[in-house]
Design an enzyme around this catalytic site. Structure first.
Site, PDB file in Angstrom:
ATOM      1  N   CYS A 300      28.841  25.445  -6.401  1.00 52.04           N
ATOM      2  CA  CYS A 300      28.968  24.000  -6.550  1.00 52.04           C
ATOM      3  C   CYS A 300      28.861  23.468  -5.128  1.00 52.04           C
ATOM      4  CB  CYS A 300      30.264  23.616  -7.260  1.00 52.04           C
ATOM      5  SG  CYS A 300      31.708  24.571  -6.750  1.00 52.04           S
ATOM      6  N   ILE A 304      34.397  26.899  -5.322  1.00 52.23           N
ATOM      7  CA  ILE A 304      35.661  27.381  -5.905  1.00 52.23           C
ATOM      8  C   ILE A 304      36.073  26.614  -7.156  1.00 52.23           C
ATOM      9  CG2 ILE A 304      36.565  28.378  -3.764  1.00 52.23           C
ATOM     10  CD1 ILE A 304      38.283  25.919  -3.355  1.00 52.23           C
TER      11      ILE A 304
END
Length: 369
Positions: A300, A304
């Site tokens: 992303c 995380i």
């Protein structure tokens, strides 16, 4: 440098965990304080009213894997918690639990984050390799790029970790940050070195500020001797699929990139179906990949939050199909042992429960038919 830590904003303007930001930190209590991000600064805050949450999250969990590191008693207990945490849910329990925000909050906040102490990475020039300076790869499981001759730490470094899959399958996934302008070459070196057949990208290029560099070409480009060519682009409702050909040293491979863009509005459980569909689509593609293929790469922005949700959901869907139960806490703990902060906010933790609850209903519905 108004960099917001990762994907929190997509879910809730006030992140529920202390996520270490470039300059300021938002907290449950809403006592936003300015924090120069140094290990010492965090240590000093241990006495505050958020010490409980912070204690679990304070960078300082040095890895107990052969580095001879002396863990403090608190870090030791955090590691033990992550190794032992478990909460097995039957389908009936899962559906009730998914709606029980308070219990999920309590469970989420009790679970240590296992962030890395920035002191573990005291190398000049490393700053340029990390998108967020406090979100670093845990040392024992980091992906090490084979350096090109010279034994230089920087050429071997990428902010990425190997993560186990269902049933402890080694190196099933790689979780990494969204490439920055400085790390696009390193990213492609990793894709090639690891023989990854699939990239899952769960972020827009910009959300209030840059979240990820556009690391792929319009048609073709060469990075670090790897020629990357776009073969096709398909637009689905919630993601686009790009198929690439990679060529390097006379070898040719195929790579699929699933770019999932509908996350930012994901504040509610009714956004579960598109994520579930993506997980299943990626799983099918994974099964069709050549047997010599390596890990699925998921990223992303920080690698995380949403990344943790995707990988956890993937593992848990398999567990539900295979065992008829899910252990979301166990999976979260196992992921965090290998990359700190996986599933970054309480909302994300709740969301994973919603997605699994939906999946169980789909499975039992299909079984009835």
């Amino acid at each position: 440098l108004e960099n917001k830590a990762e994907d929190l904003l997509d879910l809730d303007p006030v992140p529920q965990t202390p996520v270490f930001d470039m300059g300021s930190e938002t907290r449950t209590e809403g006592d936003a304080v300015t924090l120069t991000v140094t290990p010492v600064g965090l240590q000093e805050r241990r006495g505050s009213n958020v010490s409980l949450t912070l204690d679990m999250c304070t960078p300082g969990c040095t890895e107990p894997y052969g580095y001879g590191a002396q863990l403090s008693p608190r870090d030791q207990s955090a590691q033990e918690y992550l190794r032992q945490g478990t909460h097995i849910l039957t389908p009936a329990m899962l559906h009730i639990r998914a709606m029980d925000d308070q219990s999920l909050q309590a469970e989420f906040y009790e679970t240590p984050m296992n962030f890395v102490d920035p002191k573990e990475y005291n190398y000049p020039g490393l700053v340029r390799k990390n998108r967020y300076k406090t979100i670093l790869p845990n040392t024992h499981s980091r992906v090490i790029l084979k350096s090109l001759g010279e034994d230089d730490f920087l050429t071997t470094y990428i902010n990425a970790n190997y993560l186990k899959g269902y049933g402890g399958e080694e190196g099933a996934y790689i979780a990494t940050q969204g490439p920055t302008v400085n790390t696009v070459g390193d990213f492609w070196r990793m894709v090639w070195q690891e023989r990854s057949p699939i990239i899952v990208m769960i972020t827009n290029l910009e959300e209030k500020n840059e979240k990820c560099a556009e690391y792929w070409p319009e048609d073709t480009v060469t990075h670090e001797g790897i020629e990357i060519t776009v073969i096709s682009v398909t637009q689905e409702d919630d993601y686009s699929l790009r198929v690439f050909t990679l060529k390097c040293g006379g070898e040719e491979r195929s790579l699929r990139q699933y770019w999932y863009t509908s996350w930012p509005d994901q504040k509610t459980p009714d956004k579960a179906p598109p994520l579930l569909e993506l997980v299943q689509e990626v799983e099918r593609a994974r099964e069709e990949a050549p047997p010599s293929s390596g890990p699925t790469i998921v990223h992303c922005s920080a690698g995380i939050g949403r990344t943790g949700c995707f990988i956890a959901t993937s593992i848990l869907c398999k567990q539900l199909r295979t065992e008829g139960v899910v252990d979301i806490l166990r999976t979260t703990c196992q992921l965090r042992l290998d990359r700190g902060g996986m599933i970054q906010t309480c909302e994300q933790y709740q969301f994973v429960h919603h997605v699994l609850s939906l999946y169980e209903k789909q499975l039992s519905h299909a079984a009835e038919e």
